[in-house]
Design a protein around this motif. Structure first.
Motif: not given
Length: 280
Positions: A149-155, A164-168, A229-230
């Protein structure tokens, strides 16, 4: 008896006839390095139509093809889109200029003795991770299942330590999480340049690895703006992914932080120390 050349001649004629035909059996998402998303590339009117159904691109570009079940027509009558514009728009949905995503100012990780800072460093500068869940798939039900998964803990200039995750819902992992929301997310320092520069094998303890274990939850409405944003600041192409897949944001509520960044053992980092630390 004279040899018969009829079968050979027939085969040669068939080959000649086939030379002018091209079999198009699928639509590829392979992206050229030159096909990139610019803010002005996709108009308000065009982009949503492309995002809802990628098959629509094929029907628009090749309206008479029978690949997706349309009426059959002679291959010689297939119509190419002018300037391949539809194909270019399709590929741009899955690409973007690298300079739009700022890179880390420092390629050197913190000293290995500073375990909390190291954990925050890896969490912040990792763009993707390996998420393990308990599977609900029939053949492996109850067994571990891993997914990227592509992830981010913020900018990049605002690390939170919260992933954070963006999932389907179409993803097997999301189906697993509906049954059992607990998961482990693993990062490796091998993702960046440091281990390659030091010639560390990914399994070398000095090439740090971090596993975050916790509960995956959907992001609350009041936190949604920051989650967007993240994720989108680090993965801008995701904002243009097919809306029909019903994407939504999730985050990992941490229970345990496991780190190996040196020889001689592993470290369990207290949550308080982790969130007090900074990756900068």
């Amino acid at each position: 008896m004279r040899p018969s050349y009829f079968p050979l001649a027939l085969f040669a004629n068939i080959l000649c006839l086939c030379e002018s035909y091209t079999l198009r059996s699928s639509v590829s998402w392979v992206v050229s390095s030159n096909d990139v998303v610019e803010d002005g590339d996709l108009s308000e009117e065009v982009a949503p139509a492309l995002l809802v159904d990628s098959a629509g691109l094929w029907k628009q570009a090749y309206p008479s093809s029978n690949v997706l079940g349309d009426s059959v027509e002679s291959p010689g009558e297939l119509v190419k889109p002018e300037g391949d514009s539809a194909a270019q728009l399709s590929s741009r949905l899955f690409s973007y200029r690298l300079e739009k995503v700022k890179k880390s100012a420092s390629s050197t990780p913190p000293p290995h003795q500073d375990t909390a800072k190291t954990a925050r460093y890896i969490s912040h500068y990792s763009d993707w991770g390996y998420l393990a869940t308990i599977s609900t798939q029939d053949k492996i039900k109850g067994l571990p299942f891993g997914n990227i998964f592509s992830v981010s803990d913020g900018p990049l200039d605002n690390s939170t330590g919260v992933i954070y995750f963006y999932v389907t819902p179409m993803d097997n992992t999301v189906a697993d999480l509906k049954s059992n929301p607990y998961a482990s997310l693993t990062f490796s320092e091998a993702e960046g340049e440091f281990c390659r520069q030091m010639v560390y094998d990914p399994e070398d303890p000095r090439c740090a690895r971090l596993t975050l274990t916790g509960k995956m939850v959907e992001v609350a409405p009041e936190e949604l703006a920051f989650a967007k944003e993240a994720v989108f600041s680090r993965h801008p192409v995701m904002a243009k992914w097919p809306v029909g897949h019903k994407w939504f944001f999730m985050k990992l509520e941490l229970i345990q932080i496991w780190l190996q960044d040196w020889v001689g053992g592993t470290t369990l980092i207290p949550l308080e120390d982790y969130f007090k630390a900074t990756p900068f």
